[in-house]
Design an enzyme around this catalytic site. Structure first.
Site, PDB file in Angstrom:
ATOM      1  N   ASP A 196     -19.203 -12.134  27.368  1.00  0.00           N
ATOM      2  CA  ASP A 196     -19.874 -10.939  26.842  1.00  0.00           C
ATOM      3  C   ASP A 196     -19.813  -9.600  27.773  1.00  0.00           C
ATOM      4  O   ASP A 196     -19.958  -9.671  29.155  1.00  0.00           O
ATOM      5  CB  ASP A 196     -21.513 -11.465  26.954  1.00  0.00           C
ATOM      6  CG  ASP A 196     -22.002 -10.195  27.167  1.00  0.00           C
ATOM      7  OD1 ASP A 196     -23.886 -10.550  27.022  1.00  0.00           O
ATOM      8  OD2 ASP A 196     -22.156  -9.349  26.023  1.00  0.00           O
ATOM      9  N   ASP A 206     -18.762  -3.945  22.960  1.00  0.00           N
ATOM     10  CA  ASP A 206     -19.524  -5.516  23.176  1.00  0.00           C
ATOM     11  C   ASP A 206     -19.242  -6.422  22.270  1.00  0.00           C
ATOM     12  O   ASP A 206     -19.495  -6.633  21.515  1.00  0.00           O
ATOM     13  CB  ASP A 206     -20.990  -5.626  22.823  1.00  0.00           C
ATOM     14  CG  ASP A 206     -22.210  -6.021  23.554  1.00  0.00           C
ATOM     15  OD1 ASP A 206     -23.426  -5.932  23.529  1.00  0.00           O
ATOM     16  OD2 ASP A 206     -22.055  -7.130  24.181  1.00  0.00           O
TER      17      ASP A 206
HETATM   18  C1  LIG Z   1     -28.444 -16.224  16.803  1.00  0.00           C
HETATM   19  C2  LIG Z   1     -26.803 -15.834  17.666  1.00  0.00           C
HETATM   20  N1  LIG Z   1     -27.316 -14.391  17.648  1.00  0.00           N
HETATM   21  O1  LIG Z   1     -26.028 -13.426  18.227  1.00  0.00           O
HETATM   22  C3  LIG Z   1     -25.907 -14.497  18.790  1.00  0.00           C
HETATM   23  C4  LIG Z   1     -24.695 -14.348  19.709  1.00  0.00           C
HETATM   24  C5  LIG Z   1     -25.864 -15.709  18.959  1.00  0.00           C
HETATM   25  C6  LIG Z   1     -26.028 -17.359  19.006  1.00  0.00           C
HETATM   26  N2  LIG Z   1     -27.030 -17.507  19.780  1.00  0.00           N
HETATM   27  C7  LIG Z   1     -28.197 -19.077  19.138  1.00  0.00           C
HETATM   28  C8  LIG Z   1     -27.785 -17.115  20.990  1.00  0.00           C
HETATM   29  C9  LIG Z   1     -27.525 -15.870  22.034  1.00  0.00           C
HETATM   30  C10 LIG Z   1     -28.098 -14.926  21.998  1.00  0.00           C
HETATM   31  C11 LIG Z   1     -27.994 -13.703  22.093  1.00  0.00           C
HETATM   32  N3  LIG Z   1     -26.615 -14.904  22.664  1.00  0.00           N
HETATM   33  N4  LIG Z   1     -26.719 -16.314  21.993  1.00  0.00           N
HETATM   34  C12 LIG Z   1     -25.483 -13.994  23.931  1.00  0.00           C
HETATM   35  C13 LIG Z   1     -26.198 -13.492  23.970  1.00  0.00           C
HETATM   36  N5  LIG Z   1     -26.428 -12.239  23.355  1.00  0.00           N
HETATM   37  C14 LIG Z   1     -26.373 -11.032  23.601  1.00  0.00           C
HETATM   38  C15 LIG Z   1     -25.644 -10.896  23.927  1.00  0.00           C
HETATM   39  C16 LIG Z   1     -25.804  -9.163  24.062  1.00  0.00           C
HETATM   40  N6  LIG Z   1     -24.488  -7.892  24.530  1.00  0.00           N
HETATM   41  N7  LIG Z   1     -26.006  -8.269  23.118  1.00  0.00           N
HETATM   42  C17 LIG Z   1     -27.229  -8.503  22.551  1.00  0.00           C
HETATM   43  N8  LIG Z   1     -27.195 -10.203  22.397  1.00  0.00           N
HETATM   44  C18 LIG Z   1     -28.079 -12.695  22.802  1.00  0.00           C
END
Ligand SMILES: Cc1noc(C)c1CN(C)Cc1cc2n(n1)CCN(c1cc(N)ncn1)C2
Length: 404
Positions: free
Chosen positions: A110, A293
Protein backbone atom coordinates in the site's frame (compact mmCIF):
# COMPACT_ATOMS: atom_id res chain seq x y z
CA UNK A 1 53.39 -17.21 2.14
CA UNK A 2 53.06 -15.56 -1.28
CA UNK A 3 53.52 -18.96 -2.99
CA UNK A 4 51.11 -20.58 -0.62
CA UNK A 5 48.70 -17.69 -1.11
CA UNK A 6 48.96 -17.96 -4.90
CA UNK A 7 48.41 -21.70 -4.67
CA UNK A 8 45.36 -21.21 -2.45
CA UNK A 9 44.13 -18.48 -4.80
CA UNK A 10 44.70 -20.72 -7.78
CA UNK A 11 42.86 -23.54 -5.99
CA UNK A 12 40.07 -21.15 -5.17
CA UNK A 13 39.96 -20.09 -8.82
CA UNK A 14 39.83 -23.72 -9.96
CA UNK A 15 37.19 -24.51 -7.42
CA UNK A 16 34.90 -22.06 -9.16
CA UNK A 17 35.27 -23.65 -12.62
CA UNK A 18 34.03 -27.13 -11.82
CA UNK A 19 33.25 -29.15 -14.94
CA UNK A 20 34.22 -32.78 -14.17
CA UNK A 21 35.28 -34.89 -17.26
CA UNK A 22 32.85 -37.76 -17.95
CA UNK A 23 33.89 -41.05 -16.22
CA UNK A 24 34.47 -43.96 -18.67
CA UNK A 25 33.58 -47.45 -17.47
CA UNK A 26 30.82 -50.05 -17.57
CA UNK A 27 28.33 -47.21 -17.29
CA UNK A 28 28.90 -43.73 -18.70
CA UNK A 29 27.34 -40.75 -16.97
CA UNK A 30 27.66 -37.16 -18.03
CA UNK A 31 28.81 -35.21 -14.96
CA UNK A 32 29.18 -31.89 -16.79
CA UNK A 33 28.23 -29.11 -14.36
CA UNK A 34 26.53 -26.22 -16.10
CA UNK A 35 27.45 -22.84 -14.67
CA UNK A 36 24.67 -20.29 -14.35
CA UNK A 37 25.98 -16.79 -13.72
CA UNK A 38 24.34 -15.00 -10.80
CA UNK A 39 23.83 -11.50 -12.25
CA UNK A 40 23.82 -10.02 -8.78
CA UNK A 41 27.13 -11.59 -7.64
CA UNK A 42 29.88 -9.03 -7.12
CA UNK A 43 33.33 -10.75 -7.37
CA UNK A 44 35.75 -10.32 -4.47
CA UNK A 45 39.32 -11.66 -4.51
CA UNK A 46 39.57 -11.31 -0.75
CA UNK A 47 36.47 -13.45 -0.29
CA UNK A 48 37.78 -16.07 -2.74
CA UNK A 49 41.15 -16.15 -0.99
CA UNK A 50 39.53 -16.37 2.43
CA UNK A 51 37.44 -19.29 1.16
CA UNK A 52 40.63 -21.10 0.20
CA UNK A 53 42.25 -20.44 3.59
CA UNK A 54 39.15 -21.77 5.34
CA UNK A 55 39.00 -24.79 3.00
CA UNK A 56 42.48 -25.83 4.16
CA UNK A 57 41.91 -24.82 7.76
CA UNK A 58 44.50 -22.05 7.64
CA UNK A 59 44.10 -18.96 9.89
CA UNK A 60 43.39 -15.79 7.90
CA UNK A 61 46.30 -13.31 7.81
CA UNK A 62 45.50 -9.98 9.53
CA UNK A 63 45.71 -8.17 6.19
CA UNK A 64 43.07 -10.47 4.71
CA UNK A 65 40.75 -9.98 7.68
CA UNK A 66 41.08 -6.21 7.25
CA UNK A 67 40.40 -6.51 3.54
CA UNK A 68 37.27 -8.57 4.17
CA UNK A 69 35.93 -6.10 6.72
CA UNK A 70 36.58 -3.19 4.40
CA UNK A 71 35.43 -5.05 1.35
CA UNK A 72 33.36 -2.72 -0.71
CA UNK A 73 32.03 -5.63 -2.69
CA UNK A 74 28.72 -5.00 -0.94
CA UNK A 75 26.05 -7.06 -2.64
CA UNK A 76 23.93 -4.57 -4.53
CA UNK A 77 20.46 -5.96 -4.08
CA UNK A 78 17.39 -6.15 -6.24
CA UNK A 79 14.30 -8.27 -5.89
CA UNK A 80 10.97 -9.02 -7.52
CA UNK A 81 7.72 -10.48 -6.25
CA UNK A 82 4.52 -11.47 -8.02
CA UNK A 83 1.37 -9.62 -6.95
CA UNK A 84 -2.03 -11.23 -7.52
CA UNK A 85 -5.37 -9.41 -7.88
CA UNK A 86 -8.26 -10.45 -5.64
CA UNK A 87 -12.01 -9.85 -6.09
CA UNK A 88 -11.97 -8.11 -9.50
CA UNK A 89 -8.80 -6.09 -8.79
CA UNK A 90 -10.18 -4.83 -5.45
CA UNK A 91 -6.71 -5.41 -4.02
CA UNK A 92 -3.42 -7.05 -4.99
CA UNK A 93 -1.72 -9.49 -2.63
CA UNK A 94 1.98 -10.34 -2.53
CA UNK A 95 3.74 -13.12 -0.54
CA UNK A 96 6.08 -11.88 2.21
CA UNK A 97 8.20 -14.13 4.41
CA UNK A 98 8.59 -13.12 8.06
CA UNK A 99 10.57 -14.61 10.95
CA UNK A 100 12.70 -17.71 11.58
CA UNK A 101 11.57 -20.26 10.53
CA UNK A 102 9.83 -18.11 7.93
CA UNK A 103 6.10 -17.90 7.67
CA UNK A 104 4.67 -16.56 4.43
CA UNK A 105 1.77 -14.12 4.59
CA UNK A 106 -0.10 -12.62 1.63
CA UNK A 107 0.04 -8.88 2.17
CA UNK A 108 -1.50 -5.84 0.49
CA UNK A 109 1.31 -3.49 -0.64
CA UNK A 110 0.00 0.00 0.00
CA UNK A 111 1.78 3.13 -1.26
CA UNK A 112 -0.92 5.12 0.60
CA UNK A 113 0.11 4.10 4.13
CA UNK A 114 3.33 3.39 6.05
CA UNK A 115 2.64 0.55 8.48
CA UNK A 116 3.68 -3.06 7.92
CA UNK A 117 1.08 -4.89 9.95
CA UNK A 118 0.04 -8.53 10.00
CA UNK A 119 -2.63 -10.85 11.28
CA UNK A 120 -1.11 -12.48 14.36
CA UNK A 121 -1.65 -15.00 17.13
CA UNK A 122 -2.57 -12.02 19.32
CA UNK A 123 -5.99 -11.98 17.62
CA UNK A 124 -8.84 -14.16 18.81
CA UNK A 125 -8.94 -17.60 17.20
CA UNK A 126 -12.16 -16.78 15.35
CA UNK A 127 -10.61 -13.60 13.92
CA UNK A 128 -7.49 -15.54 12.85
CA UNK A 129 -9.62 -18.16 11.11
CA UNK A 130 -8.89 -18.39 7.36
CA UNK A 131 -5.79 -16.18 7.56
CA UNK A 132 -2.07 -16.92 7.68
CA UNK A 133 -0.80 -15.38 10.92
CA UNK A 134 2.51 -14.21 12.40
CA UNK A 135 3.41 -15.93 15.67
CA UNK A 136 6.31 -13.98 17.23
CA UNK A 137 6.73 -16.55 20.00
CA UNK A 138 7.64 -19.14 17.35
CA UNK A 139 10.22 -16.94 15.61
CA UNK A 140 13.77 -17.16 16.99
CA UNK A 141 14.60 -13.79 15.46
CA UNK A 142 11.56 -11.91 16.81
CA UNK A 143 12.28 -9.19 19.35
CA UNK A 144 9.46 -7.32 21.14
CA UNK A 145 9.68 -3.54 20.63
CA UNK A 146 8.89 -2.92 24.26
CA UNK A 147 6.27 -0.28 24.99
CA UNK A 148 5.40 0.31 21.36
CA UNK A 149 1.87 0.15 19.98
CA UNK A 150 0.18 1.04 16.70
CA UNK A 151 -3.29 1.90 15.52
CA UNK A 152 -4.34 2.72 11.95
CA UNK A 153 -7.60 3.65 10.25
CA UNK A 154 -8.13 3.86 6.50
CA UNK A 155 -10.27 6.03 4.27
CA UNK A 156 -13.02 3.42 4.06
CA UNK A 157 -13.38 3.26 7.84
CA UNK A 158 -11.50 -0.02 8.21
CA UNK A 159 -8.59 -0.30 10.61
CA UNK A 160 -6.40 -2.37 12.94
CA UNK A 161 -4.18 -2.02 16.02
CA UNK A 162 -1.71 -3.95 18.19
CA UNK A 163 1.89 -4.13 19.39
CA UNK A 164 5.26 -4.28 17.65
CA UNK A 165 8.15 -6.69 17.09
CA UNK A 166 11.24 -6.50 14.96
CA UNK A 167 11.97 -9.52 12.82
CA UNK A 168 13.47 -10.55 9.49
CA UNK A 169 11.27 -9.71 6.52
CA UNK A 170 12.00 -10.92 3.00
CA UNK A 171 10.19 -9.63 -0.07
CA UNK A 172 11.17 -11.11 -3.45
CA UNK A 173 14.69 -11.83 -2.21
CA UNK A 174 15.31 -8.47 -0.58
CA UNK A 175 15.69 -8.99 3.16
CA UNK A 176 15.88 -6.75 6.24
CA UNK A 177 16.80 -8.33 9.55
CA UNK A 178 15.13 -5.92 11.96
CA UNK A 179 11.97 -4.74 10.21
CA UNK A 180 9.24 -3.39 12.48
CA UNK A 181 6.45 -5.96 12.20
CA UNK A 182 3.22 -4.60 13.66
CA UNK A 183 1.27 -7.54 15.09
CA UNK A 184 -2.49 -7.01 15.08
CA UNK A 185 -4.44 -7.74 18.24
CA UNK A 186 -7.54 -6.03 16.78
CA UNK A 187 -8.75 -5.72 13.16
CA UNK A 188 -11.99 -4.27 11.76
CA UNK A 189 -14.67 -6.45 10.22
CA UNK A 190 -13.63 -5.60 6.62
CA UNK A 191 -10.31 -7.35 7.25
CA UNK A 192 -11.77 -10.30 9.14
CA UNK A 193 -14.00 -11.14 6.17
CA UNK A 194 -11.20 -10.65 3.62
CA UNK A 195 -9.43 -14.00 4.16
CA UNK A 196 -7.13 -13.36 1.18
CA UNK A 197 -5.56 -10.45 3.05
CA UNK A 198 -3.15 -11.20 5.95
CA UNK A 199 -2.14 -7.57 6.44
CA UNK A 200 -0.38 -4.70 4.73
CA UNK A 201 3.06 -3.49 3.70
CA UNK A 202 3.06 0.29 3.86
CA UNK A 203 5.13 1.88 1.10
CA UNK A 204 4.29 5.55 1.73
CA UNK A 205 6.78 7.72 3.64
CA UNK A 206 7.76 6.69 7.17
CA UNK A 207 6.65 10.12 8.48
CA UNK A 208 3.08 8.75 8.64
CA UNK A 209 3.91 5.47 10.37
CA UNK A 210 1.54 5.10 13.36
CA UNK A 211 3.84 3.31 15.85
CA UNK A 212 4.00 5.15 19.19
CA UNK A 213 6.05 6.46 20.96
CA UNK A 214 8.63 6.09 18.13
CA UNK A 215 7.53 5.91 14.48
CA UNK A 216 9.12 3.00 12.61
CA UNK A 217 10.58 2.84 9.13
CA UNK A 218 8.83 1.21 6.21
CA UNK A 219 10.43 -1.84 4.58
CA UNK A 220 11.38 0.32 1.58
CA UNK A 221 13.01 2.99 3.75
CA UNK A 222 14.95 0.25 5.56
CA UNK A 223 16.30 -1.45 2.43
CA UNK A 224 16.55 1.61 0.16
CA UNK A 225 20.25 2.31 0.77
CA UNK A 226 21.22 -1.30 0.01
CA UNK A 227 19.26 -1.48 -3.24
CA UNK A 228 21.06 -1.15 -6.56
CA UNK A 229 18.84 1.86 -7.11
CA UNK A 230 16.64 3.47 -4.38
CA UNK A 231 13.32 2.64 -6.04
CA UNK A 232 10.50 0.17 -6.38
CA UNK A 233 8.55 -0.40 -9.59
CA UNK A 234 4.90 -1.44 -9.69
CA UNK A 235 3.36 -3.36 -12.58
CA UNK A 236 -0.26 -4.02 -11.58
CA UNK A 237 -2.45 -5.71 -14.19
CA UNK A 238 -6.17 -6.10 -14.91
CA UNK A 239 -7.38 -9.50 -13.66
CA UNK A 240 -3.91 -11.01 -13.95
CA UNK A 241 -0.78 -11.19 -11.79
CA UNK A 242 1.78 -8.40 -11.97
CA UNK A 243 4.98 -7.57 -10.09
CA UNK A 244 6.59 -5.38 -7.45
CA UNK A 245 10.30 -4.90 -8.20
CA UNK A 246 12.78 -3.48 -5.68
CA UNK A 247 16.01 -1.80 -6.76
CA UNK A 248 15.49 -2.07 -10.51
CA UNK A 249 13.16 -1.43 -13.40
CA UNK A 250 12.70 -3.92 -16.26
CA UNK A 251 12.47 -2.39 -19.73
CA UNK A 252 10.53 -5.35 -21.13
CA UNK A 253 7.65 -4.47 -18.79
CA UNK A 254 6.90 -1.11 -20.43
CA UNK A 255 6.94 0.69 -23.76
CA UNK A 256 8.60 3.99 -24.62
CA UNK A 257 10.27 5.98 -21.86
CA UNK A 258 9.43 6.54 -18.19
CA UNK A 259 8.31 10.13 -17.50
CA UNK A 260 9.31 11.23 -14.00
CA UNK A 261 7.71 14.06 -12.05
CA UNK A 262 8.23 15.63 -8.64
CA UNK A 263 6.52 14.39 -5.48
CA UNK A 264 5.22 16.46 -2.56
CA UNK A 265 5.99 14.30 0.48
CA UNK A 266 4.68 16.78 3.07
CA UNK A 267 1.62 14.62 3.87
CA UNK A 268 3.65 11.40 3.73
CA UNK A 269 2.21 10.36 0.35
CA UNK A 270 3.54 9.95 -3.19
CA UNK A 271 1.66 13.12 -4.22
CA UNK A 272 2.19 14.14 -7.87
CA UNK A 273 0.53 16.23 -10.58
CA UNK A 274 -0.76 15.10 -13.96
CA UNK A 275 -0.70 18.05 -16.37
CA UNK A 276 -3.99 17.27 -18.15
CA UNK A 277 -6.60 14.61 -18.77
CA UNK A 278 -8.86 13.32 -21.54
CA UNK A 279 -12.30 11.74 -21.60
CA UNK A 280 -12.24 9.66 -24.76
CA UNK A 281 -10.91 12.10 -27.36
CA UNK A 282 -11.94 15.26 -25.47
CA UNK A 283 -8.96 17.01 -23.84
CA UNK A 284 -9.08 19.07 -20.64
CA UNK A 285 -6.08 21.23 -19.73
CA UNK A 286 -6.88 20.90 -16.02
CA UNK A 287 -4.02 19.77 -13.76
CA UNK A 288 -4.82 16.82 -11.50
CA UNK A 289 -2.85 16.61 -8.25
CA UNK A 290 -3.27 13.38 -6.31
CA UNK A 291 -1.55 10.47 -4.63
CA UNK A 292 -0.33 7.28 -6.31
CA UNK A 293 -2.03 4.81 -4.01
CA UNK A 294 -1.85 1.05 -4.65
CA UNK A 295 -3.96 0.44 -1.51
CA UNK A 296 -7.01 2.21 -2.94
CA UNK A 297 -9.03 0.25 -5.46
CA UNK A 298 -10.60 3.04 -7.53
CA UNK A 299 -9.65 6.32 -9.27
CA UNK A 300 -10.97 9.22 -7.16
CA UNK A 301 -10.93 12.68 -8.79
CA UNK A 302 -12.73 16.06 -8.43
CA UNK A 303 -16.50 16.11 -8.93
CA UNK A 304 -16.11 18.31 -12.04
CA UNK A 305 -13.84 15.75 -13.71
CA UNK A 306 -16.16 12.90 -12.80
CA UNK A 307 -19.14 14.83 -14.18
CA UNK A 308 -17.30 15.40 -17.48
CA UNK A 309 -16.64 11.68 -17.70
CA UNK A 310 -20.13 10.36 -16.93
CA UNK A 311 -21.75 12.98 -19.20
CA UNK A 312 -20.46 10.69 -21.97
CA UNK A 313 -22.03 7.54 -20.49
CA UNK A 314 -25.68 7.00 -21.39
CA UNK A 315 -27.78 6.07 -18.38
CA UNK A 316 -25.11 7.07 -15.85
CA UNK A 317 -26.40 8.49 -12.56
CA UNK A 318 -24.77 9.53 -9.30
CA UNK A 319 -26.66 7.15 -6.99
CA UNK A 320 -26.86 7.99 -3.30
CA UNK A 321 -28.14 4.47 -2.60
CA UNK A 322 -25.19 2.84 -4.38
CA UNK A 323 -22.69 5.39 -3.03
CA UNK A 324 -21.43 6.67 -6.36
CA UNK A 325 -21.82 6.80 -10.14
CA UNK A 326 -23.50 3.76 -11.66
CA UNK A 327 -24.62 2.97 -15.19
CA UNK A 328 -26.16 0.13 -17.20
CA UNK A 329 -23.52 -2.63 -17.50
CA UNK A 330 -24.25 -2.59 -21.28
CA UNK A 331 -23.24 1.09 -21.57
CA UNK A 332 -20.38 2.08 -23.88
CA UNK A 333 -17.68 3.77 -21.81
CA UNK A 334 -15.01 6.22 -22.94
CA UNK A 335 -11.36 5.78 -22.04
CA UNK A 336 -9.80 8.08 -19.42
CA UNK A 337 -6.29 9.48 -20.08
CA UNK A 338 -3.95 11.23 -17.64
CA UNK A 339 -0.71 12.84 -18.79
CA UNK A 340 2.56 13.03 -16.83
CA UNK A 341 5.33 14.86 -18.68
CA UNK A 342 5.59 13.36 -22.15
CA UNK A 343 3.69 10.18 -21.22
CA UNK A 344 -0.08 9.77 -21.54
CA UNK A 345 -1.61 6.83 -19.69
CA UNK A 346 -4.81 5.64 -21.35
CA UNK A 347 -7.10 3.76 -18.97
CA UNK A 348 -9.08 1.37 -21.18
CA UNK A 349 -12.89 1.56 -21.06
CA UNK A 350 -13.21 -1.86 -19.46
CA UNK A 351 -11.09 -0.74 -16.48
CA UNK A 352 -13.62 2.10 -15.99
CA UNK A 353 -16.38 -0.44 -15.34
CA UNK A 354 -15.43 -1.67 -11.86
CA UNK A 355 -18.10 -4.33 -11.32
CA UNK A 356 -21.85 -4.97 -11.05
CA UNK A 357 -23.22 -3.31 -7.90
CA UNK A 358 -24.08 -6.80 -6.68
CA UNK A 359 -23.78 -10.29 -8.13
CA UNK A 360 -25.86 -10.66 -11.31
CA UNK A 361 -27.00 -7.01 -11.36
CA UNK A 362 -27.20 -5.23 -14.73
CA UNK A 363 -26.23 -2.00 -12.98
CA UNK A 364 -22.47 -1.42 -12.81
CA UNK A 365 -20.34 0.70 -10.46
CA UNK A 366 -17.84 3.08 -12.05
CA UNK A 367 -14.08 2.75 -11.63
CA UNK A 368 -13.93 6.58 -11.48
CA UNK A 369 -15.65 8.21 -8.51
CA UNK A 370 -15.63 11.61 -6.83
CA UNK A 371 -12.93 12.54 -4.31
CA UNK A 372 -15.07 15.44 -2.97
CA UNK A 373 -15.74 13.76 0.40
CA UNK A 374 -12.09 12.71 0.84
CA UNK A 375 -10.23 15.99 0.39
CA UNK A 376 -7.48 14.47 -1.73
CA UNK A 377 -7.43 12.96 -5.22
CA UNK A 378 -6.37 9.32 -5.37
CA UNK A 379 -4.86 7.53 -8.36
CA UNK A 380 -5.76 4.06 -7.13
CA UNK A 381 -5.47 0.67 -8.81
CA UNK A 382 -7.89 1.55 -11.69
CA UNK A 383 -5.38 4.22 -12.80
CA UNK A 384 -2.12 2.53 -11.82
CA UNK A 385 -2.81 -0.84 -13.48
CA UNK A 386 -2.83 0.95 -16.87
CA UNK A 387 0.80 2.00 -16.32
CA UNK A 388 4.28 0.89 -15.25
CA UNK A 389 4.89 3.04 -12.20
CA UNK A 390 8.28 3.78 -10.60
CA UNK A 391 8.46 5.10 -7.02
CA UNK A 392 11.93 6.61 -6.74
CA UNK A 393 13.01 7.30 -3.16
CA UNK A 394 16.17 9.25 -3.97
CA UNK A 395 16.94 12.37 -1.89
CA UNK A 396 14.43 14.20 -4.08
CA UNK A 397 11.71 11.58 -4.51
CA UNK A 398 9.98 11.23 -7.88
CA UNK A 399 7.29 9.09 -9.37
CA UNK A 400 7.59 7.86 -12.93
CA UNK A 401 4.99 6.59 -15.41
CA UNK A 402 5.34 4.58 -18.59
CA UNK A 403 2.84 3.01 -20.95
CA UNK A 404 2.87 -0.79 -21.32
C1 LIG B 1 -13.40 -4.36 0.46
C2 LIG B 1 -12.17 -3.65 0.12
N1 LIG B 1 -12.21 -2.44 -0.43
O1 LIG B 1 -10.94 -2.04 -0.66
C3 LIG B 1 -10.12 -3.02 -0.24
C4 LIG B 1 -8.63 -2.94 -0.34
C5 LIG B 1 -10.86 -4.06 0.24
C6 LIG B 1 -10.24 -5.36 0.74
N2 LIG B 1 -10.49 -5.68 2.12
C7 LIG B 1 -11.84 -6.21 2.19
C8 LIG B 1 -10.39 -4.82 3.25
C9 LIG B 1 -9.52 -3.64 3.14
C10 LIG B 1 -9.88 -2.34 3.40
C11 LIG B 1 -8.74 -1.63 3.22
N3 LIG B 1 -7.76 -2.47 2.86
N4 LIG B 1 -8.24 -3.71 2.81
C12 LIG B 1 -6.41 -2.06 2.59
C13 LIG B 1 -6.12 -0.77 3.21
N5 LIG B 1 -7.18 0.16 2.97
C14 LIG B 1 -6.96 1.35 2.38
C15 LIG B 1 -5.68 1.69 1.97
C16 LIG B 1 -5.51 2.91 1.33
N6 LIG B 1 -4.30 3.33 0.91
N7 LIG B 1 -6.56 3.73 1.11
C17 LIG B 1 -7.78 3.34 1.53
N8 LIG B 1 -8.00 2.16 2.16
C18 LIG B 1 -8.52 -0.20 3.37
Amino acid sequence: MKTAQNLLLALAACASLVSAAPVEGPQTHDFTVHQVRNPHYVKSGAHALAKAYRKYGKPLPESLVTALNNSHAKRATTGSAVTTPEDSDTEYLTPVSIGTPATTLNLDFDTGSADLWVFSTELSSSTQSGHSVYNPSKSSTAKKLSGSTWSISYGDGSGASGDVYTDVVNIGGVSFATQAVEAASKVSSQFVQDTNNDGLVGLAFSSINTVSPNAQKTFFDNVKSSLSSPLFAVDLKHNQPGTYEFGKTTSSKYTGSIAYTSVDTSEGFWDFTASSYKVGSTSYSTKLTGIADTGTTLLLLPASVVKNYYSKVSGAVNSSSEGGYVFPCSATLPTFTYTVGSVSIVIPADYMNFSPVSDGSSTCFGGLQSSADIGINIFGDVALKAAYVVFNGASTPQVGFATK
